[in-house]
Design an enzyme around this catalytic site. Structure first.
Site, short mmCIF file in Angstrom:
data_model
loop_
_atom_site.label_atom_id
_atom_site.label_comp_id
_atom_site.label_asym_id
_atom_site.label_seq_id
_atom_site.Cartn_x
_atom_site.Cartn_y
_atom_site.Cartn_z
N GLY A 1 34.01 49.26 44.25
CA GLY A 1 34.10 49.26 43.02
C GLY A 1 33.45 50.60 42.30
O GLY A 1 32.33 50.88 42.44
N GLY B 1 26.59 43.96 42.05
CA GLY B 1 26.91 44.46 40.43
C GLY B 1 27.24 45.83 40.42
O GLY B 1 27.03 46.80 39.49
N LEU B 2 28.25 46.11 41.32
CA LEU B 2 28.98 47.44 40.89
C LEU B 2 28.29 48.57 41.27
O LEU B 2 28.54 49.86 40.45
CB LEU B 2 29.87 47.51 39.83
CG LEU B 2 31.02 46.34 39.65
CD1 LEU B 2 31.48 46.25 38.34
CD2 LEU B 2 32.01 46.69 40.75
N ASN C 1 40.01 45.50 39.00
CA ASN C 1 39.05 44.70 39.15
C ASN C 1 38.83 43.92 37.85
O ASN C 1 37.83 44.32 37.06
CB ASN C 1 37.85 44.98 39.76
CG ASN C 1 36.85 44.01 40.33
OD1 ASN C 1 37.40 42.87 39.88
ND2 ASN C 1 35.90 44.15 40.68
N CYS D 1 35.03 40.79 38.67
CA CYS D 1 33.63 40.80 39.26
C CYS D 1 32.53 39.74 38.47
O CYS D 1 32.38 39.74 37.38
CB CYS D 1 33.12 42.31 39.21
SG CYS D 1 31.41 42.47 39.70
N ASN E 1 38.93 37.18 44.29
CA ASN E 1 37.45 37.81 44.33
C ASN E 1 36.60 36.59 44.43
O ASN E 1 37.04 35.37 44.77
CB ASN E 1 37.17 38.49 43.03
CG ASN E 1 36.30 39.64 42.80
OD1 ASN E 1 35.06 39.58 43.76
ND2 ASN E 1 36.44 40.70 42.29
N THR E 2 35.16 36.83 44.40
CA THR E 2 34.37 36.05 45.05
C THR E 2 34.26 34.79 43.80
O THR E 2 34.40 35.00 42.68
CB THR E 2 32.91 36.53 44.84
OG1 THR E 2 32.41 37.19 43.70
CG2 THR E 2 32.84 37.48 46.26
N THR F 1 33.99 40.47 54.12
CA THR F 1 32.74 40.19 54.61
C THR F 1 32.81 39.94 55.82
O THR F 1 31.80 40.63 56.64
CB THR F 1 32.19 38.49 54.07
OG1 THR F 1 32.33 38.41 52.41
CG2 THR F 1 30.92 38.59 54.44
C1 LIG Z 1 28.94 42.63 49.02
C2 LIG Z 1 30.02 42.43 48.53
C3 LIG Z 1 30.45 43.37 47.30
C4 LIG Z 1 31.92 43.48 46.83
N1 LIG Z 1 32.15 44.20 45.91
C5 LIG Z 1 33.21 44.27 44.99
C6 LIG Z 1 33.79 45.23 44.40
O1 LIG Z 1 33.17 46.38 43.94
N2 LIG Z 1 34.98 45.12 43.76
C7 LIG Z 1 35.71 43.95 44.18
O2 LIG Z 1 36.79 43.80 43.47
N3 LIG Z 1 35.27 43.06 44.80
C8 LIG Z 1 34.35 43.08 45.41
N4 LIG Z 1 33.66 42.20 46.42
C9 LIG Z 1 34.69 41.09 46.54
C10 LIG Z 1 35.58 41.23 47.75
O3 LIG Z 1 36.25 42.27 47.84
C11 LIG Z 1 36.32 39.98 48.21
O4 LIG Z 1 37.25 39.83 47.02
C12 LIG Z 1 35.61 38.96 48.38
O5 LIG Z 1 34.40 39.09 49.29
C13 LIG Z 1 36.15 37.56 49.10
O6 LIG Z 1 36.64 38.21 50.38
P1 LIG Z 1 35.92 37.69 51.87
O7 LIG Z 1 35.48 36.26 51.93
O8 LIG Z 1 36.83 38.14 52.90
O9 LIG Z 1 34.62 38.57 51.70
C14 LIG Z 1 32.59 42.07 47.00
C15 LIG Z 1 32.24 41.50 48.02
C16 LIG Z 1 31.04 41.44 48.81
C17 LIG Z 1 30.56 40.47 49.88
#
Ligand SMILES: Cc1cc2nc3c(=O)[nH]c(=O)nc-3n(C[C@H](O)[C@H](O)[C@H](O)COP(=O)(O)O)c2cc1C
Ligand SMILES: Cc1cc2nc3c(=O)[nH]c(=O)nc-3n(C[C@H](O)[C@H](O)[C@H](O)COP(=O)(O)OP(=O)(O)OC[C@H]3O[C@@H](n4cnc5c(N)ncnc54)[C@H](O)[C@@H]3O)c2cc1C
Ligand SMILES: Cc1cc2nc3c(=O)[nH]c(=O)nc-3n(C[C@H](O)[C@H](O)[C@H](O)COP(=O)(O)OP(=O)(O)OC[C@H]3O[C@@H](n4cnc5c(N)ncnc54)[C@H](O)[C@@H]3O)c2cc1C
Ligand SMILES: Cc1cc2nc3c(=O)[nH]c(=O)nc-3n(C[C@H](O)[C@H](O)[C@H](O)COP(=O)(O)O)c2cc1C
Ligand code: FES
Ligand code: FES
Lengths: 304, 255, 304, 255
Positions: free
Chosen positions: C46, C72-73, C127, C130, C192-193, C266
């Site tokens: 991000g 937090g980006l 994005n 977030c 996203n999460t 992840t």
């Molecule tokens: C440590 C961490 C940092 C992340 N940072 C971003 C980010 O900067 N921008 C974004 O769109 N998603 C971010 N995500 C979300 C992931 O891109 C992804 O959408 C989310 O983790 C679900 O996929 P996964 O279960 O395969 O990890 C982040 C996830 C994790 C675990």
């Protein structure tokens, strides 16, 4: 001695460990394993006015630290409940609560009236969050307007304790908690299952006959805990925490985040004695930490 | 017959041909009475993919030695983990669960039909029938010679007939193709195996008015009647395979 | 030979296995383990206009089959990116995509304009989901109005491929997918999460400094899969599936449910080679099942 | 120094006192060069609660025998599982990770301070310092006599001093209370242990202008700089413990 009791209004629970609807049958399934009367309360499985056969098989799939189900409120209806189940289940010396479900507001109202006449049922859990039925269920619990309407209608006819069970499949669960509080709910319980899905890559088909189902188990705990914390900070009625509670530590997380009580769900499938073990575990934790009342730790993370 | 939850010591993990193995367990105190067709719910520790228990039929019981055994096929993560358990380790079980096969109401000629790991409950059933003065025949079906499970124990029950789909051992075809079904006159057939096999046997039996019980292997969430996930559609509506079954008379099934 | 390629409009990806933003750094973190150029694309972490320090430590907690993060980006801003990272990262022979973030629509627009001038960046992932920033982020992606506004504004200034990353923390994700499609997005990526939380019962404190954080990992896969299936059935632009993909089987579930491509998140923390293993696994599956084109299995569960 | 991911054979799992144990691992082919302070990320199979890897310091390396070891304390599910691993089993690692302790820039008097499982990297560090012609002293702190980790190996490095919080062995108090710190004049201190200890040592060193490096144990998501979860606030902004650390000079920390 530690005080484990809590109240919803003037309804007393001897302890805050309840069992979640749809995961504890009518209690008797667990008689061989525990003394059900030792629990703070049991929430019976989802009941409807008319008998329902539920959804077609297959109805479950295992996922990482979770399970999907699409039971779809299979039950024999309120008549059967009154005639066959009521006497048996109210023999337990604990709060026996019915989880009520309908396809229309009228259904909910009619059912609430019927249950209101059952002397030994001190409360209902209004389920507006079942993801596994085509009509009603989650459709009520994910729309603020119908959440208000159904709560208001049931409140008007039901004089005992009204617990509303909230759906996690919403943008802002706090809005829904506030609405049901405004309409006179005595407590909220959350969360019901998250809407999920699994695919069988061998057969290239969905794992469930209904394609989507409700996700429960440890996988959902972080989401459940977040929502309980949000809601507990927003309403003044008791919050009952549900979702992925597998052991004492999990249960404690909910109390610390603001839950006044918890419900054990899927965990009972893995260990039919777990609810009692959790109850004992919580008492031990309180003693170790030097507290004499469970209420002292409710929401404590906000005060540190 | 009260259900129990306990951790039992594994006294043997005997690998059989291919993906099959037998876990022998020793009771803590006295093992409870168990009936043929009943099953256990096994807890598989140590894998995020196996958070729920796994149902497994009771394969054989020895009250004298206070032991019983499970015959298991490796098909996924749970059974894989179980196959690696060692003598001396413990297995957590909820048992005994479910209903059981019933003795014939009439007729002395009995056949047990099993396919794949569906042969598991038939040893216990066969011995039970024998002790009740029946002399059942046994018909076992496998995909091919390679996948035949050691069945020497089944000879204690009675004559054993064999089919393989490719004819690499025994008669060629499915169990329902076996010549014995064309000549012998069984009044009672008990069957356990993959669903297509159960259905073929059920059709065979309905046509000839043979009393037939089948043991189903529906996916289970709890094994104790609490989740309603394991239902089978019957003439009495949706019933739970775990408490109303796993054994059903084919008359009751909507096949 | 199996065709693994897919397109977003006229942008070709040699295969459909990408890596998720925030979980793959700038790619170079993985150089010791895989040949990053073998991937279909990488989504960089991000990025914001100004440098950001992110949230305080602790920023992660492990949960059952999942992890919470509240990074937090944290990033050094677009200037630094242009000066230091751009040349390095665009040496990979694959589609290098930036995940852009802002606190206001103006931020997003300014950033999109800057990135639009970077010749070797063929697409952005917008994005709006977030959960770990106070301003912007999920606030955009959980409100239909602002989702529309930010997509429209970015679309107006950005001419290359626009992928919008959706938030799962909504009642009906289909609404959001439709809105961004209407506003000209070339693809959607989800999820996203999920917003989650954990409590440390020893210290009686939240596990994360920010209290809540984003849940990722296998735990969320059933929810992600359900949303991908819903969205794929509702929009005509490509859907990129994300959420809990740990192995080939998980990835295949997403394709069968309707995803045209996937992002590994992840899982790369657990096994830095997993994205390539998944790519190989998918090819093998197609061969075994007798398909010659990945596109033949996309959404196949709807056709059986 | 390229990072690797590989599964290495466990050649010994040696239980120490209390919850501590040492895992010795044999290289597949030649082990890579490792530096004191570096760590490995261990995969813990078989528990849903341990889905992410666990960071563990490199305790000792023997290039001659192509082996190295980890000293681990059981504190939760992951380390519990690791403690049960047996000789002959495999451990999947990503390694070597992180920066390392640096040799003194000036001054010959060196002290290593360790507490609890923080003593782990000090053996490797001590040997490295010795091979570079330093003769470090070692000061180890534990809660009580019961929780003292076997430290005989540390005598190879130099003189070993001891504190316990309750005085049940060695001097009473924290490491910073030890008399040696009042008399001896160290120019370089290396420290690893619980954060309060690191902070106490950091204060001691800043006051006396002693060059001090500490090894941090922040929670890690990936160990390779990809997740930004392990940050520590420094004079240079948030840095990653996994790639910019785990070793930091206290001058750079905002303590
Ligand atoms: C440590 C961490 C940092 C992340 N940072 C971003 C980010 O900067 N921008 C974004 O769109 N998603 C971010 N995500 C979300 C992931 O891109 C992804 O959408 C989310 O983790 C679900 O996929 P996964 O279960 O395969 O990890 C982040 C996830 C994790 C675990
Ligand atoms: C009453 C009963 C008795 C049983 N007795 C035995 C026995 O004696 N010996 C034995 O080996 N097995 C028996 N089974 C089947 C056994 O429960 C499953 O093979 C086991 O649960 C698979 O677990 P797993 O983790 O290895 O596979 P998973 O990883 O869970 O699944 C692997 C694959 O097998 C499929 N699968 C899993 N369980 C079933 C099922 N019940 N029916 C159809 N497909 C399934 C899954 O969909 C998946 O495709 C019995 C099942 C029941 C319900
Ligand atoms: C660079 C580095 C080097 C390390 N070297 C060693 C070593 O050589 N030997 C050793 O025994 N341990 C070492 N650790 C700590 C080790 O990583 C943790 O003890 C381990 O991850 C705990 O895993 P678990 O599953 O057993 O505990 P969990 O079940 O994950 O946690 C148990 C409890 O410990 C806490 N905890 C877990 N990890 C940490 C941590 N890193 N810091 C503070 N609290 C934590 C948790 O919050 C929880 O309360 C090191 C850590 C780092 C970052
Ligand atoms: C098989 C099954 C059936 C359920 N049936 C009901 C129901 O009838 N009514 C209801 O309100 N919730 C029902 N639930 C939801 C649970 O009560 C609970 O809210 C949910 O499972 C989350 O808790 P858990 O993770 O502890 O299981 C059911 C859950 C499962 C797994
Ligand atoms: S498996 Fe739960 S009711 Fe049968
Ligand atoms: S642990 Fe992931 S960046 Fe350090």
């Amino acid at each position: 001695m530690v005080n484990m009791g809590f109240n919803i209004g003037d309804l007393h629970f001897k302890n805050p460990v309840l069992t979640a609807s749809g995961t504890f049958g009518y209690g008797s399934e667990f008689d061989d394993f525990i003394n059900v009367s030792d629990l703070g309360g049991i929430i019976l499985k989802g009941t409807t006015l008319e008998p329902r056969e539920g959804n077609p098989y297959p109805r479950m799939a295992e996922t990482a630290s979770g399970m999907l189900n699409s039971v779809g409120l299979q039950n024999k209806g309120i008549d059967y409940f009154e005639q066959v189940i009521y006497d048996k289940v109210t023999r337990y010396d604990t709060n026996v609560i019915i989880n009520i479900n309908g396809s229309t507001i009228d259904d909910y109202v009619a059912l609430a009236e019927r249950v209101g006449r059952l002397e030994k049922i001190p409360a209902i859990e209004l389920n507006i969050s079942c993801p596994n039925v085509k009509m009603g269920g989650m459709a009520f619990g994910t729309n603020p307007y119908s959440t208000r309407e159904v709560t208001k209608a049931v409140r008007a006819v039901y004089k005992k304790k009204l617990i509303v069970k909230l759906s996690p499949n919403v943008t802002n669960i706090v809005d829904f908690a506030r609405i049901v509080e405004e309409e006179g709910a005595d407590a909220v319980s959350l969360i019901n299952t998250l809407l999920g899905m699994a695919v069988d890559v061998k057969s290239m088909k969905p794992s469930l006959a209904t394609i989507t189902g409700g996700l429960s188990g440890p996988a959902i705990k972080p989401v459940a805990l977040r929502m309980v914390w949000q809601v507990a900070n927003a309403v003044s009625i008791p919050v009952i925490g549900i979702g992925g509670i597998m052991n004492t530590t999990d249960a404690l997380e909910f109390f610390l985040a603001g839950a006044s009580a918890i419900q054990v769900g899927t965990a009972s499938f893995v260990d039919p004695q777990i609810s009692i073990k959790i109850l004992e575990g919580i008492e031990k934790y309180l003693v170790t930490k030097g507290y004499s009342d469970i209420r002292d730790i409710v929401g404590i993370i906000n005060r540190r | 017959m009260a259900k129990r939850i306990e951790s039992l010591k594994i006294i043997e993990n005997k690998p059989l041909k291919k993906d099959f193995f037998i876990l022998a367990l020793a009771g803590n105190g006295k093992i409870p009475e168990m009936k043929p067709g009943q099953f256990v719910e096994v807890r598989v520790d140590g894998s995020p993919g196996t958070f729920l228990r796994r149902p497994v039929s009771i394969h054989d019981v020895n009250y004298g030695q206070n032991t019983f055994s499970l015959l298991i096929q490796v098909v996924g993560k749970g059974t894989e983990t179980l196959s690696g358990l060692k003598r001396g380790e413990f297995l957590n079980l909820i048992y005994p669960l479910g209903n059981s096969f019933s003795l014939p109401k009439s007729g002395k000629n009995v056949l047990l039909i099993g396919g794949g790991c569906g042969i598991a409950p038939l040893l216990f059933l066969g011995k039970y029938l024998k002790s009740n003065n029946y002399s059942p025949d046994v018909l076992l079906g496998f995909r091919n010679a390679e996948r035949i499970i050691e069945f020497d124990d089944y000879r204690q029950i009675g004559k054993v007939f064999l089919t393989t789909e490719d004819g690499s051992q025994g008669e060629k075809g499915y169990v329902t193709d076996h010549s014995i079904l064309k000549t012998a006159e069984y009044e009672n057939i008990y069957c356990c195996g993959p669903e297509p096999m159960l259905k073929a046997v059920a059709i065979y039996c309905s046509k000839r008015n043979i009393n037939c019980e089948v043991s189903l292997e529906n996916l289970m969430g709890c094994g104790i009647g609490a989740c309603l996930c394991c239902v089978v559609n019957t003439v009495k509506g949706n019933l739970c395979t775990c408490i109303d079954g796993p054994v059903f008379n084919i008359k009751d099934l909507k096949w």
